[in-house]
Design a protein around this motif. Structure first.
Motif, PDB file in Angstrom:
ATOM      1  N   PHE A   9       0.832  -1.213   0.000  1.00 43.40           N
ATOM      2  CA  PHE A   9       0.000   0.000   0.000  1.00 43.40           C
ATOM      3  C   PHE A   9       0.866   1.263   0.000  1.00 43.40           C
ATOM      4  O   PHE A   9       0.475   2.286  -0.568  1.00 43.40           O
ATOM      5  CB  PHE A   9      -0.936   0.000   1.207  1.00 43.40           C
ATOM      6  N   ASP A  10       2.023   1.187   0.632  1.00 39.33           N
ATOM      7  CA  ASP A  10       2.913   2.357   0.693  1.00 39.33           C
ATOM      8  C   ASP A  10       3.521   2.702  -0.655  1.00 39.33           C
ATOM      9  O   ASP A  10       4.028   3.811  -0.839  1.00 39.33           O
ATOM     10  CB  ASP A  10       4.056   2.098   1.683  1.00 39.33           C
ATOM     11  N   LYS A  11       3.485   1.748  -1.595  1.00 33.16           N
ATOM     12  CA  LYS A  11       4.175   1.952  -2.869  1.00 33.16           C
ATOM     13  C   LYS A  11       3.226   2.040  -4.065  1.00 33.16           C
ATOM     14  O   LYS A  11       3.674   2.070  -5.222  1.00 33.16           O
ATOM     15  CB  LYS A  11       5.196   0.838  -3.091  1.00 33.16           C
ATOM     16  N   ILE A  12       1.929   2.073  -3.833  1.00 35.08           N
ATOM     17  CA  ILE A  12       0.971   2.186  -4.940  1.00 35.08           C
ATOM     18  C   ILE A  12       1.178   3.504  -5.679  1.00 35.08           C
ATOM     19  O   ILE A  12       1.194   4.580  -5.088  1.00 35.08           O
ATOM     20  CB  ILE A  12      -0.471   2.079  -4.408  1.00 35.08           C
ATOM     21  N   SER A  13       1.324   3.427  -6.993  1.00 36.39           N
ATOM     22  CA  SER A  13       1.559   4.607  -7.825  1.00 36.39           C
ATOM     23  C   SER A  13       0.264   5.397  -8.016  1.00 36.39           C
ATOM     24  O   SER A  13      -0.745   4.851  -8.482  1.00 36.39           O
ATOM     25  CB  SER A  13       2.097   4.178  -9.198  1.00 36.39           C
ATOM     26  N   LEU A  26      -7.463  10.790  -0.754  1.00 33.48           N
ATOM     27  CA  LEU A  26      -6.957   9.439  -0.505  1.00 33.48           C
ATOM     28  C   LEU A  26      -5.463   9.349  -0.779  1.00 33.48           C
ATOM     29  O   LEU A  26      -4.728   8.661  -0.058  1.00 33.48           O
ATOM     30  CB  LEU A  26      -7.695   8.434  -1.393  1.00 33.48           C
ATOM     31  N   THR A  27      -4.985  10.055  -1.807  1.00 32.39           N
ATOM     32  CA  THR A  27      -3.576   9.959  -2.202  1.00 32.39           C
ATOM     33  C   THR A  27      -2.702  11.030  -1.538  1.00 32.39           C
ATOM     34  O   THR A  27      -1.608  10.743  -1.084  1.00 32.39           O
ATOM     35  CB  THR A  27      -3.453  10.056  -3.732  1.00 32.39           C
ATOM     36  N   LYS A  28      -3.183  12.250  -1.487  1.00 29.51           N
ATOM     37  CA  LYS A  28      -2.447  13.334  -0.812  1.00 29.51           C
ATOM     38  C   LYS A  28      -3.000  13.485   0.606  1.00 29.51           C
ATOM     39  O   LYS A  28      -3.363  14.582   1.045  1.00 29.51           O
ATOM     40  CB  LYS A  28      -2.593  14.647  -1.598  1.00 29.51           C
ATOM     41  N   TYR A  29      -3.065  12.374   1.287  1.00 38.48           N
ATOM     42  CA  TYR A  29      -3.720  12.335   2.591  1.00 38.48           C
ATOM     43  C   TYR A  29      -2.934  13.141   3.633  1.00 38.48           C
ATOM     44  O   TYR A  29      -1.707  13.232   3.592  1.00 38.48           O
ATOM     45  CB  TYR A  29      -3.907  10.898   3.068  1.00 38.48           C
ATOM     46  N   THR A  30      -3.694  13.740   4.538  1.00 37.39           N
ATOM     47  CA  THR A  30      -3.089  14.482   5.644  1.00 37.39           C
ATOM     48  C   THR A  30      -3.275  13.681   6.932  1.00 37.39           C
ATOM     49  O   THR A  30      -4.219  12.893   7.056  1.00 37.39           O
ATOM     50  CB  THR A  30      -3.733  15.865   5.810  1.00 37.39           C
ATOM     51  N   PRO A  41       4.524  10.776  -4.788  1.00 35.64           N
ATOM     52  CA  PRO A  41       3.593  10.339  -5.852  1.00 35.64           C
ATOM     53  C   PRO A  41       3.142   8.897  -5.677  1.00 35.64           C
ATOM     54  O   PRO A  41       2.591   8.298  -6.594  1.00 35.64           O
ATOM     55  CB  PRO A  41       4.436  10.503  -7.119  1.00 35.64           C
ATOM     56  N   ILE A  42       3.396   8.337  -4.496  1.00 34.47           N
ATOM     57  CA  ILE A  42       3.027   6.947  -4.213  1.00 34.47           C
ATOM     58  C   ILE A  42       2.406   6.848  -2.824  1.00 34.47           C
ATOM     59  O   ILE A  42       2.582   7.726  -1.988  1.00 34.47           O
ATOM     60  CB  ILE A  42       4.259   6.006  -4.274  1.00 34.47           C
ATOM     61  N   GLY A  43       1.670   5.765  -2.605  1.00 33.64           N
ATOM     62  CA  GLY A  43       1.177   5.436  -1.274  1.00 33.64           C
ATOM     63  C   GLY A  43      -0.242   5.885  -0.998  1.00 33.64           C
ATOM     64  O   GLY A  43      -0.627   7.012  -1.320  1.00 33.64           O
ATOM     65  N   TYR A  98       6.723  -4.207 -13.269  1.00 31.47           N
ATOM     66  CA  TYR A  98       5.748  -3.399 -12.532  1.00 31.47           C
ATOM     67  C   TYR A  98       6.333  -2.807 -11.241  1.00 31.47           C
ATOM     68  O   TYR A  98       5.576  -2.420 -10.348  1.00 31.47           O
ATOM     69  CB  TYR A  98       4.512  -4.245 -12.220  1.00 31.47           C
ATOM     70  N   ARG A  99       7.642  -2.716 -11.174  1.00 34.56           N
ATOM     71  CA  ARG A  99       8.283  -2.138  -9.991  1.00 34.56           C
ATOM     72  C   ARG A  99       7.831  -0.701  -9.742  1.00 34.56           C
ATOM     73  O   ARG A  99       7.615  -0.290  -8.602  1.00 34.56           O
ATOM     74  CB  ARG A  99       9.810  -2.182 -10.129  1.00 34.56           C
ATOM     75  N   ASP A 100       7.688   0.063 -10.811  1.00 38.47           N
ATOM     76  CA  ASP A 100       7.270   1.463 -10.661  1.00 38.47           C
ATOM     77  C   ASP A 100       5.832   1.578 -10.167  1.00 38.47           C
ATOM     78  O   ASP A 100       5.413   2.648  -9.711  1.00 38.47           O
ATOM     79  CB  ASP A 100       7.421   2.211 -11.990  1.00 38.47           C
ATOM     80  N   ASP A 101       5.080   0.496 -10.280  1.00 37.64           N
ATOM     81  CA  ASP A 101       3.712   0.469  -9.758  1.00 37.64           C
ATOM     82  C   ASP A 101       3.662  -0.061  -8.332  1.00 37.64           C
ATOM     83  O   ASP A 101       2.584  -0.269  -7.777  1.00 37.64           O
ATOM     84  CB  ASP A 101       2.816  -0.402 -10.652  1.00 37.64           C
ATOM     85  N   GLY A 102       4.843  -0.300  -7.746  1.00 39.23           N
ATOM     86  CA  GLY A 102       4.893  -0.703  -6.346  1.00 39.23           C
ATOM     87  C   GLY A 102       5.038  -2.179  -6.103  1.00 39.23           C
ATOM     88  O   GLY A 102       5.004  -2.625  -4.947  1.00 39.23           O
TER      89      GLY A 102
END
Length: 460
Positions: free
Chosen positions: A169-173, A201-205, A253-255, A326-330
């Motif tokens: 989940f920490d690496k999802i693009s 959801l992506t730029k979560y605070t 840009p991930i997570g 698919y490394r760049d996709d986490g």
């Protein structure tokens, strides 16, 4: 932002048939907003305009460290093997959303899940992802593991590749996730409400729980905040001042935060291309290949003829190369949890063709016998013993019998219907019944047979 007029107009779904509102339970945890029942939120979360203008609150963040022991095999200069256990700490990052935010994430997660079901069916990947699906009602990890083992044991010989992905989940693009959500929803661009939800959801605070604990301690002068019975952590005026210098933002840009009501289905949507490509590749090797993925835990079974065994290493390398794409996709392989096995004549073998075991969804098999994973059993007994010792300590301090109801409900056969679900023992009993139907001998019931005696030994 314009939404295309595709076949899935998600906000026109019938809530009675497409969304199970009974699953929207009010939670009792303390947060920046007050607890609220879904009845008071239902109309709002179905209103795109309301969502588009809604202000999300920060999540609360803390970390849990799990200590696990890894068996390491060492070989000396004379070729003698020895084993030792090494302790390794695993950190799990916890983020939990505010009460209203949680309902929103769950609702949009349900809409996305419904759309994903249609997309997966139409694109031939419906059977692959088995976790976090709302169209597989009544099934759990026992059923999914049984299906895989049942298929495997019907083969004369087959190659098995079991892979876990690191910090999934920490690496999802974000880029890939956004593209795939739009494909699944059948839209060219996000509507304003979907954009708002995706952005949060992506730029979560988030705010660290330690800062909140310090605030409450300074304000109320106590350490155990549950006794205060607070409606929320602080008033809006206090919050505006409190968040200054404490508010953290995911600027990578991930997570995405694991645990939100939308994160689970996003993990499936994120991998729609990977699932399709891997399945296509596997069926080129053998049309009857079986590929299943439970979130970040995937297993692939490729039946092989005796002649094809010569290509064992080549097939393995091809698969690993495919995953690396698919490394760049986490998708980063967790080496210690990757198992390459051969099933032959009813037995699991390793790459050196020596007897081995296969570990999948908490179950371990040698081909001949089936058991619950030792780590799961160890965790169960550890928690049960701690609970029993607490009861014993209270008994000694008060000179009266210690509390036992929760101990029995959580850790013995008496809790077979605990909270409508049962407990680990009832899970083991059900798993034993299911796995006994396989072409292997289940030892699962035997693993928990003496739980009553073991627990009571710590009570007195």
């Amino acid at each position: 932002m314009k939404q295309s007029k595709g076949p899935r107009q998600l906000h026109n779904l019938s809530s009675s048939s497409e969304v199970n509102w009974s699953k929207y339970k009010q939670k009792n945890y303390l947060h920046f907003d007050e607890r609220i029942k879904i009845e008071h939120m239902k109309s709002n979360i179905q209103d795109p305009n309301w969502i588009a203008s809604y202000a999300f609150l920060p999540s609360i963040h803390f970390e849990i460290v799990f200590n696990k022991y890894i068996t390491i095999t060492e070989v000396d200069d004379q070729g003698n093997k020895s084993k030792r256990k090494e302790k390794k700490g695993k950190v799990r990052k916890i983020f939990y959303a505010a009460h209203k935010d949680s309902y929103i994430y769950k609702y949009y997660g349900d809409l996305l899940n419904n759309a994903y079901n249609i997309y997966a069916r139409d694109n031939g990947i419906n059977d692959i992802a088995v976790a976090y699906r709302n169209n597989k009602k009544g099934k759990n990890s026992v059923d999914f593991a049984f299906e895989v083992f049942d298929y495997l044991f019907e083969q004369k010989q087959a190659m098995i590749i079991s892979i876990d992905f690191t910090s999934f989940f920490d690496k999802i693009s974000h880029k890939t996730l956004k593209r795939n959500i739009k494909r699944v929803l059948n839209v060219e661009s996000f509507s304003e409400d979907w954009y708002k939800v995706f952005k949060n959801l992506t730029k979560y605070t988030y705010i660290n729980k330690t800062d909140i604990d310090e605030f409450l301690k300074n304000k109320y002068g106590v350490k155990k905040f549950k006794k205060l019975r607070l409606a929320n952590i602080m008033e809006p005026k206090e919050f505006r001042e409190f968040k200054k210098g404490r508010l953290e933002v995911n600027r990578e840009p991930i997570g995405i935060p694991q645990g939100s009501g939308m994160s689970a289905v996003c993990s499936n949507v994120h991998l729609i291309d990977f699932d399709a490509e891997l399945m296509k590749w596997a069926r080129q090797k053998n049309v009857h290949s079986r590929y299943r993925r439970y979130c970040d835990d995937m297993i692939l079974i490729i039946p092989l003829s005796t002649e094809e065994l010569d290509n064992f290493d080549k097939i393995k390398e091809e698969l690993l190369d495919l995953v690396h794409k698919y490394r760049d996709d986490g998708l980063i392989i967790q080496g210690e949890k990757t198992e390459i096995r051969l099933y032959k004549d009813g037995e699991i073998l390793n790459e050196q063709l020596k007897p081995a075991t296969l570990d999948y969804l908490g179950f371990v098999t040698s081909g001949k016998i089936m058991q619950i994973r030792e780590k799961s059993l160890f965790n169960y007994y550890s928690r049960a013993y701690r609970k029993a010792k607490t009861s014993k300590r209270i008994s000694l301090a008060t000179k009266r019998p210690g509390p036992k109801k929760e101990l029995y409900d959580l850790y013995t056969h008496l809790g077979h219907s605990y909270q409508g679900y049962g407990n680990f023992v009832s899970y083991a009993y059900k798993a034993h019944l299911k796995m006994s139907r396989l072409k292997s001998h289940s030892l699962i019931r035997r693993q928990v047979k003496r739980h009553w005696y073991k627990v009571h030994k710590r009570l007195y």
